[in-house]
Design a protein around this motif. Structure first.
Motif, PDB file in Angstrom:
ATOM      1  N   ALA A 144      -4.356 -23.505   5.560  1.00 60.27           N
ATOM      2  CA  ALA A 144      -3.051 -23.289   6.195  1.00 60.27           C
ATOM      3  C   ALA A 144      -3.130 -22.174   7.231  1.00 60.27           C
ATOM      4  O   ALA A 144      -2.634 -22.317   8.357  1.00 60.27           O
ATOM      5  N   ARG A 145      -3.761 -21.067   6.884  1.00 62.24           N
ATOM      6  CA  ARG A 145      -3.801 -19.929   7.796  1.00 62.24           C
ATOM      7  C   ARG A 145      -4.723 -20.180   8.977  1.00 62.24           C
ATOM      8  O   ARG A 145      -4.508 -19.623  10.059  1.00 62.24           O
ATOM      9  N   SER A 146      -5.745 -21.015   8.818  1.00 61.19           N
ATOM     10  CA  SER A 146      -6.600 -21.344   9.959  1.00 61.19           C
ATOM     11  C   SER A 146      -5.906 -22.307  10.920  1.00 61.19           C
ATOM     12  O   SER A 146      -6.202 -22.320  12.110  1.00 61.19           O
ATOM     13  N   MET A 147      -4.966 -23.098  10.406  1.00 62.24           N
ATOM     14  CA  MET A 147      -4.186 -23.987  11.274  1.00 62.24           C
ATOM     15  C   MET A 147      -3.034 -23.265  11.943  1.00 62.24           C
ATOM     16  O   MET A 147      -2.539 -23.698  12.973  1.00 62.24           O
ATOM     17  N   SER A 148      -2.576 -22.173  11.361  1.00 67.37           N
ATOM     18  CA  SER A 148      -1.356 -21.523  11.828  1.00 67.37           C
ATOM     19  C   SER A 148      -1.542 -20.886  13.190  1.00 67.37           C
ATOM     20  O   SER A 148      -2.575 -20.263  13.462  1.00 67.37           O
ATOM     21  N   PRO A 149      -0.536 -21.017  14.079  1.00 64.67           N
ATOM     22  CA  PRO A 149      -0.573 -20.283  15.351  1.00 64.67           C
ATOM     23  C   PRO A 149      -0.445 -18.782  15.163  1.00 64.67           C
ATOM     24  O   PRO A 149      -0.687 -18.032  16.093  1.00 64.67           O
ATOM     25  N   GLY A 150      -0.048 -18.338  13.959  1.00 67.19           N
ATOM     26  CA  GLY A 150       0.037 -16.906  13.692  1.00 67.19           C
ATOM     27  C   GLY A 150      -1.307 -16.248  13.888  1.00 67.19           C
ATOM     28  O   GLY A 150      -2.357 -16.844  13.646  1.00 67.19           O
ATOM     29  N   LYS A 151      -1.286 -14.985  14.327  1.00 72.37           N
ATOM     30  CA  LYS A 151      -2.517 -14.286  14.691  1.00 72.37           C
ATOM     31  C   LYS A 151      -3.109 -13.591  13.474  1.00 72.37           C
ATOM     32  O   LYS A 151      -2.787 -12.461  13.149  1.00 72.37           O
ATOM     33  N   PHE A 152      -3.974 -14.302  12.753  1.00 71.94           N
ATOM     34  CA  PHE A 152      -4.684 -13.703  11.631  1.00 71.94           C
ATOM     35  C   PHE A 152      -6.133 -13.516  12.054  1.00 71.94           C
ATOM     36  O   PHE A 152      -6.703 -14.373  12.726  1.00 71.94           O
ATOM     37  N   SER A 153      -6.745 -12.402  11.677  1.00 81.45           N
ATOM     38  CA  SER A 153      -8.169 -12.264  11.943  1.00 81.45           C
ATOM     39  C   SER A 153      -8.928 -13.264  11.082  1.00 81.45           C
ATOM     40  O   SER A 153      -8.485 -13.634   9.997  1.00 81.45           O
ATOM     41  N   HIS A 154     -10.088 -13.706  11.576  1.00 83.36           N
ATOM     42  CA  HIS A 154     -10.814 -14.799  10.917  1.00 83.36           C
ATOM     43  C   HIS A 154     -11.124 -14.481   9.457  1.00 83.36           C
ATOM     44  O   HIS A 154     -11.040 -15.342   8.593  1.00 83.36           O
ATOM     45  N   ASP A 155     -11.466 -13.192   9.191  1.00 87.58           N
ATOM     46  CA  ASP A 155     -11.862 -12.864   7.823  1.00 87.58           C
ATOM     47  C   ASP A 155     -10.674 -12.692   6.888  1.00 87.58           C
ATOM     48  O   ASP A 155     -10.842 -12.424   5.710  1.00 87.58           O
ATOM     49  N   LYS A 156      -9.452 -12.857   7.413  1.00 87.01           N
ATOM     50  CA  LYS A 156      -8.280 -12.730   6.553  1.00 87.01           C
ATOM     51  C   LYS A 156      -7.700 -14.073   6.161  1.00 87.01           C
ATOM     52  O   LYS A 156      -6.692 -14.133   5.483  1.00 87.01           O
ATOM     53  N   ASN A 157      -8.281 -15.147   6.606  1.00 88.84           N
ATOM     54  CA  ASN A 157      -7.746 -16.455   6.242  1.00 88.84           C
ATOM     55  C   ASN A 157      -7.847 -16.690   4.746  1.00 88.84           C
ATOM     56  O   ASN A 157      -6.915 -17.186   4.116  1.00 88.84           O
ATOM     57  N   ILE A 158      -8.976 -16.342   4.181  1.00 88.44           N
ATOM     58  CA  ILE A 158      -9.226 -16.576   2.756  1.00 88.44           C
ATOM     59  C   ILE A 158      -9.111 -15.255   2.003  1.00 88.44           C
ATOM     60  O   ILE A 158      -9.714 -14.251   2.399  1.00 88.44           O
ATOM     61  N   PRO A 164       5.112 -15.681  11.696  1.00 86.16           N
ATOM     62  CA  PRO A 164       4.114 -15.971  10.662  1.00 86.16           C
ATOM     63  C   PRO A 164       4.349 -15.129   9.417  1.00 86.16           C
ATOM     64  O   PRO A 164       4.848 -13.999   9.495  1.00 86.16           O
ATOM     65  N   LEU A 165       4.004 -15.676   8.270  1.00 89.70           N
ATOM     66  CA  LEU A 165       4.117 -14.948   7.012  1.00 89.70           C
ATOM     67  C   LEU A 165       2.951 -13.965   6.924  1.00 89.70           C
ATOM     68  O   LEU A 165       1.793 -14.361   6.818  1.00 89.70           O
ATOM     69  N   LYS A 166       3.280 -12.684   6.970  1.00 85.48           N
ATOM     70  CA  LYS A 166       2.250 -11.655   6.976  1.00 85.48           C
ATOM     71  C   LYS A 166       1.998 -11.106   5.571  1.00 85.48           C
ATOM     72  O   LYS A 166       2.878 -11.116   4.723  1.00 85.48           O
ATOM     73  N   THR A 167       0.793 -10.606   5.392  1.00 87.10           N
ATOM     74  CA  THR A 167       0.505  -9.858   4.180  1.00 87.10           C
ATOM     75  C   THR A 167       1.234  -8.514   4.240  1.00 87.10           C
ATOM     76  O   THR A 167       1.539  -8.000   5.320  1.00 87.10           O
ATOM     77  N   ARG A 168       1.538  -7.955   3.078  1.00 89.65           N
ATOM     78  CA  ARG A 168       2.143  -6.629   2.989  1.00 89.65           C
ATOM     79  C   ARG A 168       1.123  -5.664   2.403  1.00 89.65           C
ATOM     80  O   ARG A 168       0.442  -5.994   1.434  1.00 89.65           O
ATOM     81  N   ALA A 169       1.030  -4.472   2.988  1.00 85.13           N
ATOM     82  CA  ALA A 169       0.017  -3.501   2.579  1.00 85.13           C
ATOM     83  C   ALA A 169       0.628  -2.404   1.716  1.00 85.13           C
ATOM     84  O   ALA A 169       1.727  -1.911   2.006  1.00 85.13           O
ATOM     85  N   PHE A 170      -0.106  -2.017   0.662  1.00 85.84           N
ATOM     86  CA  PHE A 170       0.336  -0.959  -0.253  1.00 85.84           C
ATOM     87  C   PHE A 170      -0.832  -0.028  -0.563  1.00 85.84           C
ATOM     88  O   PHE A 170      -1.970  -0.484  -0.730  1.00 85.84           O
ATOM     89  N   SER A 171      -0.531   1.261  -0.650  1.00 85.19           N
ATOM     90  CA  SER A 171      -1.545   2.216  -1.094  1.00 85.19           C
ATOM     91  C   SER A 171      -1.831   1.991  -2.579  1.00 85.19           C
ATOM     92  O   SER A 171      -0.911   1.896  -3.394  1.00 85.19           O
ATOM     93  N   ILE A 172      -3.092   1.922  -2.930  1.00 86.90           N
ATOM     94  CA  ILE A 172      -3.483   1.710  -4.325  1.00 86.90           C
ATOM     95  C   ILE A 172      -3.237   2.996  -5.117  1.00 86.90           C
ATOM     96  O   ILE A 172      -3.570   4.095  -4.670  1.00 86.90           O
ATOM     97  N   SER A 173      -2.650   2.850  -6.312  1.00 87.79           N
ATOM     98  CA  SER A 173      -2.292   4.033  -7.110  1.00 87.79           C
ATOM     99  C   SER A 173      -3.107   4.133  -8.396  1.00 87.79           C
ATOM    100  O   SER A 173      -2.628   4.677  -9.390  1.00 87.79           O
ATOM    101  N   SER A 174      -4.330   3.635  -8.367  1.00 84.33           N
ATOM    102  CA  SER A 174      -5.176   3.712  -9.562  1.00 84.33           C
ATOM    103  C   SER A 174      -6.602   4.051  -9.183  1.00 84.33           C
ATOM    104  O   SER A 174      -7.020   3.902  -8.029  1.00 84.33           O
ATOM    105  N   SER A 175      -7.338   4.500 -10.164  1.00 82.72           N
ATOM    106  CA  SER A 175      -8.770   4.748 -10.021  1.00 82.72           C
ATOM    107  C   SER A 175      -9.524   3.614 -10.715  1.00 82.72           C
ATOM    108  O   SER A 175      -9.241   3.308 -11.881  1.00 82.72           O
ATOM    109  N   PRO A 176     -10.493   2.987 -10.032  1.00 80.15           N
ATOM    110  CA  PRO A 176     -11.260   1.929 -10.695  1.00 80.15           C
ATOM    111  C   PRO A 176     -12.102   2.455 -11.854  1.00 80.15           C
ATOM    112  O   PRO A 176     -12.437   1.701 -12.770  1.00 80.15           O
TER     113      PRO A 176
END
Length: 725
Positions: free
Chosen positions: A212-226, A498-510
């Motif tokens: 879907a994201r590779s077909m979309s006219p929305g501007k996603f960078s190639h590595d963000k499709n998947i 286009p439906l964009k991803t939303r970014a959040f600061s991570i609040s945990s330590s791995p």
């Protein structure tokens, strides 16, 4: 010899897509005045050819703490070469428009430094740089409109050929609406079903998202499709008191696909799910078949005339494709050097594709190109002016078949995954004059057509602002306000945000939470001037998820603006509200490190409205502030809270910092790093001002010296800010 028309090259550097929107709008407005333009991402442009350009418009955003967008890093490095000539750009005219947020200390820093560097290299500014501000009620467009008006007038003074009929002559928008940029074909379900049947569960969902994201006219960078991975919510805990006017949540997720290695200070991006009822309402309103299977492709471009210079014999010739007959002047074209009848520019720029094509056909230079849409409508004339083919372009991938974009996908799935149909914040370009004219073209009710045309006119700009920006209307609300408008899906695909991803600061330590990632999210709620209730698309969706639902959340990880500090470095952390999120991860990580070796102390400043209502992670902070913990005064640190509304006079984190002036200064003398996170309105500048006062007072130096010392901390990587609107 026929003189070439003046051409504008518009280069953009974007991180989230806003600079691209602005660049495309500048290009459209120039074309409406009769000017030939080329809009190109700055990373698709050969920087070494910049001295050969006549006029270049730069549209650049500023990210993080004054950082250049990723796409601009190579270009900027080229401009900073040590052996570069000081008059390299003599004869080049330029203009710069920046997109930034005045809440940040380094507001529009990239635009400012690019402007200075171009001038230092001999280029001449056409007009004073424009600075768009996210804090403006109209966003960056509050500065873009007047800046463009000045730009057209100055370009016309420099060279009237830019606008043959003058800068005030505008071609009616209706001449631009006869050809959408994308075509949709409808297919049987068998091909899609055959691929989906070989995958199950997450693999199937991943395929659908990528397709879907590779077909979309929305501007996603190639590595963000998947997505990098999928997450499942395992905890949804309110942090604020119910009914206090704020809804802040603590979310915990576990990896249900491949585990991603992340660090404290990193950022998690989430692709939100849309309300199924809203998607169904949109599909029904637009008279679409949700069960149909579609493929969306950019309209092909036919080559009409190409002037080439062959490497082998260095003879110039004209290759003309017409009715499948190739005619040549000065040389004969053998089959190995023949050009195809059509070019697919999807996913790249026309010029970048032509460089790739020139390489494959053993062509050294492309002098000029005239191209049309496959439907016969003129696309434009591209003049390349003897540019040498940049060999670096050969590494780009232009094979559209390399992804799943030509495998049919269910229409409803495409809408759900790529079209933001009911978000509270539709992208502003949906309401641009050109788009309103497109809507008016498809309006059958005369009063709706007239209203849309009025909104698109200069006279209607203020009313459009009241209707759109102040009220933040969604796509569905606009379509409902103009019920006679029935736009073809080709246009909807192109114009709906286009439906964009939303970014959040991570609040945990791995280290503290293996196989998990945590977020601290404020559920966005507000009321418009006309009393409409609004909610944030992603935060509301996350708040509505429960553990037992088993919803798989597409996620991407990347580095943020807060690099993880080594355990030996003392820290001064300032994080009011949800700005404390990354610092929860910092403290967790350092507590794990403190087990094996004594870690440096942490001084933490937190702020909220009321102790009883929104003291986020109260028990967590207090546990580390007692009994010799990392935040304890006994360790040389401390934990200090500003409750802004618990007394008649408001108290904020900067006030608490001034109260602890001596301790802050002592930690700085010990080599402490400062981290600031939270709202981008006034907080970052107020914190900076407080630090200037502290340094001036404790070191006994003038304020100007304190400012210089803080700049040195930034340059040395000891002062970091992550702020958001």
């Amino acid at each position: 010899m026929e003189e070439k028309p003046a051409k504008l090259l518009i280069l953009y550097a974007t991180q989230t897509g806003n600079a691209l929107d602005a660049a495309e709008r500048i290009g459209r407005e120039a074309e409406r005045r009769g000017c030939t333009t080329s809009v190109c991402s700055i990373d698709d442009f050969d920087a070494s050819s910049l001295p050969h350009e006549d006029t270049v418009i730069f549209v650049v955003s500023t990210t993080g703490q004054g950082d250049t967008p990723d796409s601009m890093k190579a270009f900027w490095k080229f401009l900073l070469r040590r052996n570069i000539s000081k008059n390299l750009l003599e004869g080049v005219h330029y203009a710069v428009f920046g997109l930034g947020d005045s809440g940040y200390q380094k507001y529009n820093f990239v635009a400012k430094k690019l402007d200075r560097r171009l001038s230092d290299l001999g280029a001449a500014a056409v007009v004073e740089r424009g600075l768009g501000d996210d804090q403006h009620p109209s966003g960056y467009e509050g500065a873009l409109d007047p800046w463009m008006s000045s730009l057209w007038n100055m370009l016309y003074q420099i060279n009237p050929k830019f606008f043959p009929n003058g800068p005030d002559f505008v071609i009616p928008d209706t001449t631009f609406i006869d050809q959408p940029k994308f075509q949709i074909t409808y297919h049987e379900a068998c091909k899609e079903d055959s691929q989906s049947s070989t995958a199950s569960g997450l693999a199937c969902v991943q395929m659908q998202i990528g397709r879907a994201r590779s077909m979309s006219p929305g501007k996603f960078s190639h590595d963000k499709n998947i997505p990098d991975c999928f997450l499942k919510m395992i905890k949804n805990q309110p942090l604020s008191r119910a009914g206090c006017g704020k809804d802040v949540r603590h979310f915990e997720f576990e990896f249900v696909s491949s585990k991603i290695e992340y660090g404290v200070g990193d950022v998690l991006e989430v692709l939100p799910g849309q309300d199924s009822a809203a998607v169904d309402a949109f599909i029904q309103r637009c008279n679409l078949d949700p069960e149909s299977f579609i493929i969306i492709l950019a309209i092909l471009v036919k080559v009409v005339v190409i002037i080439l210079c062959l490497l082998s014999e260095h003879k110039t010739f004209v290759a003309c494709r017409h009715s499948r007959v190739t005619k040549l002047l000065g040389n004969s074209l053998n089959s190995s050097n023949s050009f195809p009848d059509s070019l697919d520019f999807r996913g790249t720029t026309p010029m970048a594709y032509l460089w790739h094509l020139a390489s494959s056909c053993n062509v050294d230079k492309i002098l000029a190109l005239t191209a049309t849409y496959s439907t016969g409508n003129l696309l434009g004339v591209f003049h390349v002016c003897d540019y040498v083919h940049p060999r670096g372009m050969e590494s780009h991938h232009f094979d559209a078949e390399s992804n799943d974009s030509r495998v049919p996908l269910k229409l409803k799935t495409f809408v759900e995954l790529t079209m933001d149909v009911a978000s509270a914040s539709p992208r502003r370009y949906f309401f641009e004059a050109r788009i309103l004219y497109v809507m008016s073209f498809f309006a059958t009710a005369e009063h709706e057509k007239e209203r849309l045309q009025y909104f698109a006119s200069p006279e209607g700009r203020d009313d459009l602002y009241e209707y759109n920006q102040k009220e933040r209307r969604t796509v569905m609300e606009v379509l409902e306000d103009f019920p006679s408008v029935q736009m073809p899906f080709e246009w909807l695909v192109q114009l709906v945000p286009p439906l964009k991803t939303r970014a959040f600061s991570i609040s945990s330590s791995p280290s503290a939470h293996p196989n998990e990632v945590h977020l601290t999210v404020n559920v966005v709620l507000w009321t418009t001037p006309f009393k409409r209730k609004r909610t944030g698309l992603c935060s509301k969706w996350l708040a509505g998820l429960e553990r037992q639902e088993g919803v798989y959340i597409p996620a991407w990880f990347h580095k943020g603006s807060l690099p993880p500090p080594p355990p030996s470095v003392p820290l001064v952390l300032v994080g009011p509200g949800t700005g404390c999120a990354p610092f929860r991860g910092f403290v967790e990580e350092r507590a794990m490190q403190d087990v094996s070796c004594s870690a440096a102390p942490i001084m933490m400043f937190f702020g909220c409205r009321n102790e009883a209502n929104d003291f986020l992670y109260r028990d967590f902070w207090l546990s580390h502030a007692q009994n010799g913990g990392l935040l304890s005064i006994a360790r040389g640190g401390g934990f200090y809270v500003a409750f802004s509304r618990d007394q008649p006079q408001k108290v904020y984190v900067q006030h608490k910092m001034r109260e602890q002036s001596q301790t802050v200064w002592d930690l700085l003398l010990e080599g402490a790093s400062i981290y600031v996170a939270g709202s981008s309105t006034k907080m970052p500048s107020d914190v900076m001002s407080a630090l200037e006062e502290i340094i001036s007072k404790e070191a006994g130096v003038p304020r100007e010296t304190a400012v210089s010392q803080l700049r040195r901390l930034e340059k040395d990587g000891r002062y970091h800010v992550e702020a958001w609107s």
